[in-house]
Design a protein around this motif. Structure first.
Motif, mmCIF file in Angstrom:
data_model
loop_
_atom_site.group_PDB
_atom_site.id
_atom_site.type_symbol
_atom_site.label_atom_id
_atom_site.label_comp_id
_atom_site.label_asym_id
_atom_site.label_seq_id
_atom_site.Cartn_x
_atom_site.Cartn_y
_atom_site.Cartn_z
ATOM 1 N N THR A 121 0.818 -1.216 0.000
ATOM 2 C CA THR A 121 0.000 0.000 0.000
ATOM 3 C C THR A 121 0.850 1.264 0.000
ATOM 4 O O THR A 121 0.752 2.068 -0.924
ATOM 5 N N ILE A 122 1.677 1.445 1.020
ATOM 6 C CA ILE A 122 2.494 2.660 1.085
ATOM 7 C C ILE A 122 3.653 2.580 0.089
ATOM 8 O O ILE A 122 3.930 3.538 -0.627
ATOM 9 N N GLY A 123 4.321 1.450 0.006
ATOM 10 C CA GLY A 123 5.486 1.304 -0.868
ATOM 11 C C GLY A 123 5.165 1.095 -2.328
ATOM 12 O O GLY A 123 6.024 1.270 -3.190
ATOM 13 N N GLY A 124 3.944 0.669 -2.635
ATOM 14 C CA GLY A 124 3.539 0.476 -4.022
ATOM 15 C C GLY A 124 4.120 -0.750 -4.710
ATOM 16 O O GLY A 124 4.040 -0.871 -5.929
ATOM 17 N N ALA A 125 4.711 -1.660 -3.928
ATOM 18 C CA ALA A 125 5.320 -2.850 -4.527
ATOM 19 C C ALA A 125 4.266 -3.889 -4.899
ATOM 20 O O ALA A 125 3.271 -4.053 -4.198
ATOM 21 N N GLU A 126 4.498 -4.549 -6.007
ATOM 22 C CA GLU A 126 3.627 -5.653 -6.410
ATOM 23 C C GLU A 126 4.325 -6.958 -6.050
ATOM 24 O O GLU A 126 5.136 -7.464 -6.812
ATOM 25 N N VAL A 127 4.020 -7.445 -4.859
ATOM 26 C CA VAL A 127 4.636 -8.677 -4.362
ATOM 27 C C VAL A 127 3.530 -9.672 -4.026
ATOM 28 O O VAL A 127 2.418 -9.285 -3.666
ATOM 29 N N PRO A 128 3.816 -10.954 -4.161
ATOM 30 C CA PRO A 128 2.791 -11.955 -3.859
ATOM 31 C C PRO A 128 2.495 -12.039 -2.362
ATOM 32 O O PRO A 128 3.280 -11.578 -1.532
ATOM 33 N N HIS A 129 1.366 -12.622 -2.057
ATOM 34 C CA HIS A 129 1.046 -12.888 -0.660
ATOM 35 C C HIS A 129 1.952 -13.997 -0.164
ATOM 36 O O HIS A 129 2.458 -14.806 -0.944
ATOM 37 N N LEU A 130 2.152 -14.049 1.110
ATOM 38 C CA LEU A 130 3.058 -15.035 1.689
ATOM 39 C C LEU A 130 2.455 -16.433 1.747
ATOM 40 O O LEU A 130 3.140 -17.410 1.503
ATOM 41 N N TRP A 131 1.155 -16.543 2.082
ATOM 42 C CA TRP A 131 0.562 -17.857 2.318
ATOM 43 C C TRP A 131 -0.745 -18.086 1.577
ATOM 44 O O TRP A 131 -1.487 -18.994 1.902
ATOM 45 N N SER A 132 -1.019 -17.277 0.588
ATOM 46 C CA SER A 132 -2.263 -17.440 -0.161
ATOM 47 C C SER A 132 -2.076 -16.899 -1.565
ATOM 48 O O SER A 132 -1.391 -15.890 -1.750
ATOM 49 N N ASP A 133 -2.698 -17.551 -2.513
ATOM 50 C CA ASP A 133 -2.661 -17.055 -3.882
ATOM 51 C C ASP A 133 -3.837 -16.144 -4.204
ATOM 52 O O ASP A 133 -3.905 -15.575 -5.272
ATOM 53 N N HIS A 134 -4.787 -16.010 -3.276
ATOM 54 C CA HIS A 134 -6.003 -15.260 -3.589
ATOM 55 C C HIS A 134 -6.341 -14.179 -2.570
ATOM 56 O O HIS A 134 -7.492 -14.020 -2.218
ATOM 57 N N HIS A 135 -5.352 -13.434 -2.092
ATOM 58 C CA HIS A 135 -5.607 -12.284 -1.220
ATOM 59 C C HIS A 135 -6.399 -12.693 0.027
ATOM 60 O O HIS A 135 -7.261 -11.977 0.496
ATOM 61 N N ASP A 136 -6.114 -13.890 0.559
ATOM 62 C CA ASP A 136 -6.835 -14.419 1.721
ATOM 63 C C ASP A 136 -5.959 -14.296 2.961
ATOM 64 O O ASP A 136 -5.088 -15.127 3.201
ATOM 65 N N PHE A 137 -6.198 -13.263 3.756
ATOM 66 C CA PHE A 137 -5.406 -13.042 4.962
ATOM 67 C C PHE A 137 -5.684 -14.102 6.023
ATOM 68 O O PHE A 137 -4.877 -14.321 6.909
ATOM 69 N N GLN A 138 -6.821 -14.757 5.947
ATOM 70 C CA GLN A 138 -7.157 -15.804 6.915
ATOM 71 C C GLN A 138 -6.304 -17.060 6.710
ATOM 72 O O GLN A 138 -6.090 -17.822 7.644
ATOM 73 N N ALA A 139 -5.804 -17.274 5.508
ATOM 74 C CA ALA A 139 -4.996 -18.458 5.220
ATOM 75 C C ALA A 139 -3.763 -18.525 6.112
ATOM 76 O O ALA A 139 -3.309 -19.617 6.474
ATOM 77 N N ALA A 140 -3.236 -17.397 6.496
ATOM 78 C CA ALA A 140 -2.042 -17.366 7.347
ATOM 79 C C ALA A 140 -2.306 -17.971 8.721
ATOM 80 O O ALA A 140 -1.390 -18.470 9.365
#
Length: 168
Positions: free
Chosen positions: A71-90
């Motif tokens: 958000t602040i840095g503007g980087a396009e990096v993958p999620h750590l533990w999910s391929d679909h923007h699922d923060f609950q997967a962590a």
């Protein structure tokens, strides 16, 4: 896993105070996990919830990544533990290791600190599509303090369920 916990200053500027409170809450999460093995870090206190101390560390690594790196840095990096923007997967740390979780979290915290320090002011703003509005670095830092404070409350209960440790 260790992170020194220093009490925020009683006086000081706004940015210094926000940094200090955010670091205090980051260190509190580390303290709640200190001295536990992987099995204890994975222990779920309230089945059927997958929430565990290790899951909280993984989740907060993902949250740090989202708000500071993306958000602040503007980087396009993958999620750590999910391929679909699922923060609950962590939260599901069934096959995770503490070493992996803490390495990811420490790396994201270090990167977050760099992104925050590089910002020219708390007034730096970025558009957040999910919220459909511009948000400032100030709001992101306050949001992160809120996230940690809320999850550190969960960590209190999770740690007590593991070995009876309370406080701090």
């Amino acid at each position: 896993m260790h992170m020194e916990r220093i009490s925020p200053p009683g006086t000081g500027g706004e940015r210094e105070t926000l940094r200090a409170y955010l670091d205090f809450h980051r260190a509190t999460l580390a303290l709640k996990c200190e001295g536990l093995d992987d099995g204890q870090l994975r222990r779920r206190a309230s089945p059927p919830s997958t929430l565990s101390l290790m899951g909280l560390v993984r989740h907060m690594a993902e949250v740090e990544r989202q708000w500071f790196r993306r958000t602040i840095g503007g980087a396009e990096v993958p999620h750590l533990w999910s391929d679909h923007h699922d923060f609950q997967a962590a939260y599901d740390a069934t096959d995770a290791s503490g070493a992996e979780a803490f390495a990811a979290w420490h790396a994201e915290v270090a990167h977050s600190r760099k992104v925050e320090a590089a910002a020219t002011s708390l007034e730096v703003t970025v558009y957040v599509p999910k919220w459909e509005e511009e948000v400032s670095l100030r709001l992101v830092m306050l949001h992160m303090i809120h996230e940690y404070a809320r999850h550190n409350g969960h960590a209190d209960f999770l740690r007590e369920a593991v070995d009876g440790t309370v406080g701090a």
